[in-house]
Structures are given as structure tokens and as C-alpha cells.
Design a protein around this motif. Structure first.
Motif, PDB file in Angstrom:
ATOM      1  N   ARG A 281       0.675   2.728   5.101  1.00 59.80           N
ATOM      2  CA  ARG A 281       0.874   1.419   4.266  1.00 59.80           C
ATOM      3  C   ARG A 281       2.224   0.796   4.237  1.00 59.80           C
ATOM      4  O   ARG A 281       2.396  -0.443   4.224  1.00 59.80           O
ATOM      5  N   GLN A 282       3.131   1.775   3.956  1.00 65.36           N
ATOM      6  CA  GLN A 282       4.709   1.200   4.209  1.00 65.36           C
ATOM      7  C   GLN A 282       4.838   0.557   5.645  1.00 65.36           C
ATOM      8  O   GLN A 282       5.675  -0.418   5.528  1.00 65.36           O
ATOM      9  N   GLU A 283       4.300   0.938   6.458  1.00 67.44           N
ATOM     10  CA  GLU A 283       4.546   0.260   7.771  1.00 67.44           C
ATOM     11  C   GLU A 283       3.645  -0.888   7.880  1.00 67.44           C
ATOM     12  O   GLU A 283       3.616  -1.721   8.956  1.00 67.44           O
ATOM     13  N   GLY A 284       2.852  -1.282   6.759  1.00 60.53           N
ATOM     14  CA  GLY A 284       2.042  -2.542   6.811  1.00 60.53           C
ATOM     15  C   GLY A 284       0.669  -2.376   7.393  1.00 60.53           C
ATOM     16  O   GLY A 284       0.011  -3.397   7.552  1.00 60.53           O
ATOM     17  N   ARG A 285       0.070  -1.115   7.525  1.00 60.36           N
ATOM     18  CA  ARG A 285      -1.133  -1.074   8.310  1.00 60.36           C
ATOM     19  C   ARG A 285      -2.211  -1.061   7.229  1.00 60.36           C
ATOM     20  O   ARG A 285      -1.875  -0.595   6.080  1.00 60.36           O
ATOM     21  N   LYS A 286      -3.153  -1.757   7.580  1.00 59.56           N
ATOM     22  CA  LYS A 286      -4.345  -1.885   6.719  1.00 59.56           C
ATOM     23  C   LYS A 286      -5.420  -0.703   6.581  1.00 59.56           C
ATOM     24  O   LYS A 286      -6.248  -0.597   7.299  1.00 59.56           O
TER      25      LYS A 286
END
Ligand SMILES: Cc1ncc(C[n+]2csc(CCOP(=O)(O)OP(=O)(O)O)c2C)c(N)n1
Ligand code: SF4
Ligand SMILES: [Mg+2]
Lengths: 363, 189, 249
Positions: A281-286
């Protein structure tokens, strides 16, 4: 009555086995029957040290067949009785648990899974999922809580007694060797002080009063003469079980709103899954997270609600598809693809799940 | 520094790896932090490498074992070989300098590889029995998981009954902690 | 004890030193057994089954075919082999938990049927492998992990007298004895007679060996021997319990 084992809530740092022993004391379990097996031994070791101080009892049996049936006997006599086992011991325990299922005996069994099949390792796995949910020649009319932390081992061991006696289905707390042997913090408390009800136990045999005169004798049977008779009994049990489902089923979810990939795991592996979801999530993955807490009954409704919104479901477990089968069954008819991550008998780390999930997003 | 510090300690049975791990996590727990410790176990651990996985964090720790350690301390040749798998690009790898001819076995992908003369110092300056406490001092200095004072309190808690009989042991153990920390400080300076 | 012992021929050199704890009695029992196998010259016919318990650590101990079975189940596995291949010499090697607790029904039934196998049971007064819980052979008052306040015989009964029990339920032709690792020569002779009995197809043969578990007893070498030779032999009488009826009788 002897003094209470736990009065005020307190933070402790201990192994999971120790936490289970305290939980059983807190739940006012009256007797433990057991046979040594790694990695659950220390539940007995702590229990044998603590029990006499709080007027509780213990019997070391000659094997797990006996431990299972003596537990049935203790419950039939009206006591909050329990046992603990693992691996090949859990296999032997299933004979007694089939009887408990058929006769609606509210036994409590704590399972600390180890590697299988057979003696395999004394360490860790999630290979007793199917066995614990469906062991025996029956329909799996049981309650199985898969815990993931010491706090949960404590909470759900207490709860197991209550639920077993409330619904009269054999109830299991499914831990594993890691949970058994690791140390971490948790809060011990007295459930009564938290307003949590204690399991109401009562005898099935040996009640007061002269049988046939002052009361009906207890004639408990486990054999039926006709197919129709058996079918009727089982159907009644299944009805009870299904009525119970919405009241007992439990799960944990996070990050589902916009999740394209949802990772599904139970027990200790769910910790790696949560860790991985956080990193991604911190990497922006959903990416989202779903964890069944009750494996029997399985939180089918919730999973069916989540599944159509996701592009893919990843099932991670330390077994070759035992959770996967439960998920498949729950999702019958859905078209969302299922991606397995199977490591039978092997621990799963957060790091490896991060990488596996990343690869599923297709870099 | 990221949220959770992951430490793998490995040595031969009798080197005191598990008790060091136990004291460290207890120290962190007593500071109100979250700690998780799991030893390796099996049917043939007598004679096997003794391995301890510790994690310390400000929030609940995730999976009990990990692949990428922040700190690896290996106290024997077998331990070096056994723990290479936990090394990655950010790992500080510490081993005891008494091991001879181990160079080829050392991990090449670590952020830093440090040899410290803990065994020698234990034997020459202090006492062989506090070897593991020196290692604990080194681990604490390398990771800053707890304050030195907290570490001393944890040692006191664990060994206080021995100190009561022989107060000199307290001094010896505290000295060992400090010497361990110095060894790392000097090498990293 | 520290001297380098001469290895029996049937031992597998590649797997030595063995995996038992230092000072463990299992190694001595297997030494006596190795010598008995050598002296009878049956190495090429032996099938060895070991239980789950510290006996499992013997899974690669000899240069003979070996199978590690389940806890308590070595007796029936060896019975199965023997029934299928009567020309093999089948040895079931187990602990006191394996033989007298979880596997007791198998021991009793194999003995009752006079199965032509040899069962060897290592009595170390506790469950060694799982870290020292009470075994059926734990002595009265003895502290273990599951009898932390000492074994209370009112609650848990008296220690099992295995060879005596087996002698009571077997017919003529059976052999039962109790040896001790404190007398390895005598133990070897008992094992030899037991195997001879199987060779001659007379009946079930059973040898219990009193043995030390320094790890779980928390004893040093001296205290281990003292416990073995004083406490244990006081309760468990060493000697032959039942020998096959002589022909001339
Ligand atoms: C069905 C089953 N229950 C329990 C165990 C755990 N277990 C392994 S070894 C052992 C006891 C070993 O004691 P003993 O047979 O006396 O042998 P020792 O180790 O003392 O030689 C137990 C209970 C198991 N492996 N399988
Ligand atoms: S635990 Fe006891 S029986 Fe097992 S190998 Fe060690 S000394 Fe022998
Ligand atoms: Mg034993």
C-alpha cells in the motif's frame, strides 16, 4: 472456590502455550486430559504446575485416543474439559471428535499444528486445516477458530469454551508450532470482569436424582437402526449448524475498498499477509486483505461479497491447498481467478509475499 | 530506520544464543515496545546450530520468521553458513573474529560485514561465561533496539538471583555489555 | 565412558558419532544389540523398526534395513513384515512411552498371538524425546514435566512392570527379560537369546533395557548411574523373566 487465577488485566510477555494454559484457567476449565506431543507440550507443563493451585485437575492419558475420549467423558460428566494436541496426535483425536460431533458433546481441543503427513516435523505447518475442520467420518459439524497471535490464542481459547457449550458442537482452537513456541506480548484478563459470560456447563450423565423415578434416565446413543433415522438426526444437526453460522462466523479484513488483488490467509500466515499489504500500500499498490478467523463455519458470505470486486485473489498458506479448497468451495460460480501460494510445512515471510504479490501485479 | 528491527542470532549449543535473545526481547518488552522471539527447534537440535529470530518494533510484529535480517550475528562456522540466507543488501553481518579461514564463507551481499573479538575479550579481559553478554551488548549497539540502561535492567531481572549471591557477577555482566557495545562502536566508527 | 568403543560390525560407520545426547543409554543398548547381531551373524536378514521417541534417532544407525514408524506402532509394523516375510529377523525398537502407553495394545496383542518377532523396549522412566514428561515407568515421587510435584501413585498408578506383564500373557516359547545398560554384557546375552528365539521360531521375545536419560533427569554422569543402579533396579528387577520351556522337560 479457590482464588481467581487472573484478577486485574495485565500485560505479559510469554509463549503461546503458556497463554493457552492461562486462558483455560481464566475460562474456568475444570479438567485437562492430554498426551505429550511437540509443539503443544508446554500447555500441559504450565497446566500441571498451575492447576492444583486453582483446584483444577489433570490426567495424562496413555495416548490421544484416550485423551479425546476422556475429554468426552469429562464433558458428559458436566465439566468444562479440554485437551490439546498436534499432528499425529490430532489424527488419533479424530475418533473421539467424531463421537463428540455425533453426540453433540461440547469438547474443546487446542491444536498446535506441526509438519505432516505423519510424524514429519515437530515444528510448524498449516496442514491440519482439513483434518481439524472435517476429521472423522462425518460432516464437519464443528467450530474451528484459527488464531494468529497470542492475544487471540488467549481470547479464543476462552471463547471456545463458551461457544462449545452454547451450541454443543466440538470446538477447536487451531494454532501452530510458531504460535506455541514464540514469545510476544498480550493482555491477560478475567473474562467475567469484562462482562463476558462463562460457559454454562451441565451434566449429560450422572445427574442428581434416581433415574426412572425422580428423573428420566440419560440414555445417550451413538448408533441408529435405519438410514432414515440417521438421516433425520443429521439433518437436524445440520439445521442447527446452519442457524448458528451467522451468529458465530468471524473474519478480518483491511484495505478492500479499491483492492485489485486481495490476499487471503489464515492463522499465523495472515500476519505475513498483513505485513505485505502494508508495504505494498505504501508503494501505491491496490491490494487488500481477507482472513477467515472461523474456518468452520467459513465466512462464505463476506468472501462472496468481496470476490467480484477484485481482479484476482491470492491464497497463501503453509499447506498444499487446504485453505484454497475452502475458498474454492465458498466461491463456487464466481469467475475471479485464484492464485495459489502454497508452502506445505514451511513458514511464510512478509518479504516473500511482497515479492509474490508484486509479480502478480505484473511489473 | 524502518519500523521493525529484525535480528537473527546463531551459534553452537552452549554459546548462550537463546538466553541473549530472551533477555533482549524482554528488555524491549519492558520498555513497552513490541517484541517477538522464536527459537528454532526440532528433534535433533542437540548438536545442531542454535538459531534465534528476534523482532522489535513500535507496533505489533508481523510474521514470526523473516527472510531479510537487519542484523545477523553468527558465532560459529556452521552458524555463518546457516545464516547467510538471512542476509540482504541492508544487513549488518557480525561474526566472531576467532573463526579462522572463514573468509570464503562470509556473505557478499551484506551492507557491512564486521568481525569482533568477543570470544577473545571474554577469555582475556572478563570471563568465558559472559561471552554471550558481550554479544548482546554488540547487538544493542548495532540496532539501538533498547537503551543500555534498559538492557542492564533486563540482565538484572534475569540474573539477579545470581548477583545476589555474588555481586561481582553484576559488575562483570554489565562490563561485558559495555565492552560488546564498544566493539561495534569502534568498528563502525 | 569417554573411551572410543569398538564398533560392532553391523553398525553403520558413516552415521557415527550417533545422534543421542552424551551419556544417553540408547547408544549402549544399540551396542549390545549390534554385538548380538554380529555374534548370531544375522545382519543380512535383520529388519529393524524404530519408534517415534528417541529411538527414532536410530533410523540410520545400523547397516541393516530400517524403518522409522509411528509413535507406538513399531510392533504392528514389524508383525506385518514378519507375517509377510517369515525369513526376516524383525526387531521392534521402542521407548517405554511407545511400548507401554500408546503402543500397549499392540504389545499385548502381539504377545498374546505369540508373534515371532523381537521387541526391545528402552525404559528411561520418562518421555525423552518430548522433553521429559511422565512415562508409565516413571518412579513413584519422581518429578517430571507433567508431574512437577512428583508422581502421585494414587492419581497415576504404579510404574508398569513390562516383562512381567508380557510373561504373564504369553504361552510357552516366549522369551522375556529385563537387562540394564549398566551390564551391557548381560544385556547382550538377553538380546542374543531373544533373537535366537525368533530364529528358532519359538515365539514372541521381549527385552526391556533399563537406560539413562541424563538430559531430562538433569543428572551428571555419576548421578545418572546412581539413579539407574539404585533407584531403577530397586523397582525394576533385572534378570530373565520367562525362558522357553526346555525340550527335555
Ligand atoms: C500419536 C503421537 N502422539 C505423540 C507423539 C509425540 N511423541 C513423540 S516421542 C514421544 C514419547 C517418547 O517417549 P518414549 O517412547 O519413552 O521414548 P524415549 O524418547 O524416552 O526414548 C511422544 C509422546 C507422537 N509423535 N505421535
Ligand atoms: S533425551 Fe534422554 S533418551 Fe533422548 S537422546 Fe537425550 S538422553 Fe537419550
Ligand atoms: Mg522413555
Amino acid at each position: 472456590m479457590a482464588e481467581k487465577p487472573i484478577t486485574d488485566e495485565k500485560r505479559v510477555f510469554m509463549t503461546g502455550n503458556e497463554a493457552v494454559a492461562w486462558a483455560a484457567l481464566a475460562a474456568e476449565a475444570e479438567i485437562m486430559y492430554g498426551y505429550p506431543i511437540t509443539p503443544q507440550n508446554e500447555i500441559m507443563h504450565y497446566w500441571t504446575r498451575l492447576a492444583p493451585k486453582y483446584k483444577r485437575k489433570f490426567l495424562q492419558t496413555e495416548d490421544e485416543i484416550s485423551a479425546g475420549f476422556t475429554t468426552c467423558g469429562g464433558v458428559l460428566a458436566g465439566k468444562r474439559a479440554f485437551t490439546a494436541t498436534a499432528g499425529p496426535g490430532n489424527v488419533l483425536m479424530q475418533e473421539a471428535m467424531s463421537m463428540a460431533e455425533m453426540m453433540r458433546i461440547p469438547t474443546v481441543v487446542v491444536v498446535q499444528q506441526r509438519g505432516g503427513p505423519s510424524t514429519a516435523t515437530v515444528i510448524y505447518s498449516q496442514q491440519e486445516t482439513t483434518l481439524t475442520c472435517f476429521g472423522g467420518n462425518g460432516e464437519g459439524l464443528r467450530l474451528v477458530y484459527s488464531t494468529s497471535s497470542h492475544q487471540e490464542l488467549f481470547d479464543y481459547t476462552i471463547k471456545a469454551f463458551y461457544m462449545a457449550w452454547k451450541y454443543r458442537f466440538p470446538t477447536f482452537v487451531l494454532g501452530d508450532g510458531y504460535q506455541a513456541k514464540m514469545r510476544e506480548s498480550l493482555y491477560l484478563y478475567n473474562p467475567i470482569e469484562k462482562g463476558m459470560p462463562l460457559a454454562e456447563s451441565y451434566p449429560f450423565l450422572g445427574q442428581e436424582g434416581r433415574p426412572g423415578v425422580e428423573r428420566e434416565p440419560s440414555h445417550l446413543r451413538n448408533t441408529y437402526n435405519t438410514e432414515e433415522e440417521l438421516y433425520q438426526i443429521i439433518s437436524g444437526y445440520v439445521e442447527d449448524y446452519e442457524r448458528m453460522i451467522p451468529e458465530v462466523v468471524e473474519y478480518q479484513v483491511s484495505d478492500l475498498e479499491d483492492a485489485e488483488i486481495v490476499v487471503i490467509a489464515h492463522g499465523i500466515v495472515s500476519r505475513a499477509a498483513r505485513e505485505a499489504v502494508k508495504v505494498l500500500r505504501q508503494e501505491g499498490r491496490k491490494v487488500g486483505y481477507f482472513r477467515p478467523i472461523t474456518l468452520r463455519p467459513f465466512p462464505t458470505g463476506k468472501l462472496r461479497e468481496i470476490a467480484p470486486k477484485a481482479k484476482k485473489l491470492v491464497v497463501a498458506e503453509s499447506a498444499q491447498g487446504q485453505l484454497f479448497k475452502l475458498v474454492q468451495e465458498a466461491l463456487y460460480g464466481e469467475t475471479v481467478p485464484l492464485e495459489p501460494y502454497f508452502k506445505p510445512g514451511l513458514g511464510i515471510t512478509g518479504e516473500e509475499l511482497v515479492e509474490f504479490l508484486q509479480s502478480n501485479f505484473g511489473q | 530506520m524502518k519500523g521493525t528491527v529484525k535480528i537473527a542470532l546463531a551459534g553452537e549449543g552452549g554459546q548462550g544464543v537463546q538466553s541473549v535473545a530472551g533477555i533482549m526481547v524482554e528488555a524491549a518488552n519492558d520498555e513497552g515496545r513490541e517484541a517477538l522471539y522464536i527459537p528454532n527447534f526440532g528433534v535433533e537440535q542437540r548438536g545442531g546450530v542454535s538459531l534465534a529470530f528476534c523482532q522489535i518494533s513500535d507496533e505489533k510484529v508481523g510474521a514470526p520468521k523473516f527472510r531479510d535480517a537487519d542484523l545477523v550475528i553468527a558465532l560459529s562456522e556452521r552458524a555463518v553458513r546457516r545464516t547467510r540466507q538471512y542476509v540482504h543488501k541492508d544487513t549488518l553481518f557480525i561474526y566472531d573474529s576467532s573463526m579462522q579461514g572463514i573468509e570464503d564463507e562470509l556473505p557478499r551481499n551484506a551492507k557491512k560485514v564486521l568481525a569482533i573479538p568477543a570470544l577473545e575479550i571474554a577469555k582475556k579481559e572478563l570471563h568465558p561465561r559472559v561471552f554471550n553478554i558481550i554479544i548482546m551488548g554488540a547487538a544493542i549497539e548495532a540496532t539501538k533496539i533498547v537503551e543500555m540502561e534498559q538492557a542492564k535492567k533486563a540482565v538484572e531481572k534475569r540474573l539477579g538471583y545470581k548477583f545476589a549471591q555474588n555481586p561481582k557477577l553484576r559488575e562483570l555482566n554489565f562490563k561485558a555489555l559495555e565492552r560488546g557495545a564498544e566493539l561495534v562502536k569502534e568498528s563502525l566508527a | 565412558m569417554a573411551t572410543v568403543p569398538k564398533m560392532p560390525k553391523s553398525w553403520r560407520v558413516e552415521t557415527k558419532p550417533h545422534k543421542f545426547c552424551p551419556g544417553c543409554g540408547h547408544g549402549l543398548v544399540l551396542k549390545a544389540l549390534g554385538e548380538a547381531i554380529d555374534e548370531l551373524d544375522i545382519q543380512d536378514r535383520v529388519v529393524f523398526g524404530c519408534d517415534i521417541g528417541c529411538s527414532l534417532l536410530a533410523w540410520d544407525f545400523f547397516n541393516v534395513d530400517i524403518v522409522q514408524t509411528h509413535h507406538g506402532r513399531t510392533t504392528p509394523v514389524m508383525v506385518g513384515v514378519k507375517r509377510a516375510r517369515p525369513d526376516r529377523i524383525c526387531i521392534a525398537y521402542m521407548g517405554d512411552g511407545g511400548g507401554y502407553a500408546i503402543g500397549a495394545q499392540h504389545l499385548v496383542n502381539a504377545a498374546t498371538r505369540n508373534e515371532k518377532i523381537t521387541a526391545i523396549l528402552v525404559n528411561n522412566c520418562n518421555y525423552g524425546m518430548t522433553g521429559g514428561q511422565m512415562a508409565p515407568t516413571t518412579l513413584p515421587e519422581m518429578k517430571t514435566e507433567t508431574t512437577p510435584y512428583g508422581r502421585d501413585v494414587e492419581e497415576t498408578g504404579y510404574p508398569t512392570q513390562g516383562p512381567e506383564m508380557v510373561a504373564a500373557i504369553t504361552r510357552e516359547g516366549a522369551y522375556t527379560a529385563r537387562g540394564t545398560v549398566a551390564k551391557v554384557r548381560q544385556l547382550k546375552n538377553y538380546l542374543k537369546k531373544a533373537l535366537q528365539n525368533q530364529l528358532e521360531g519359538k515365539g514372541f521375545s521381549f527385552v526391556e533395557a533399563l537406560s539413562g536419560c541424563p538430559t531430562n533427569w538433569s543428572t551428571n554422569a555419576k548421578a545418572t548411574w546412581a539413579f539407574l543402579e539404585e533407584n531403577m533396579t530397586k523397582y525394576f528387577k533385572v534378570g530373565e523373566v520367562k525362558v522357553p520351556v526346555k525340550e527335555e522337560e
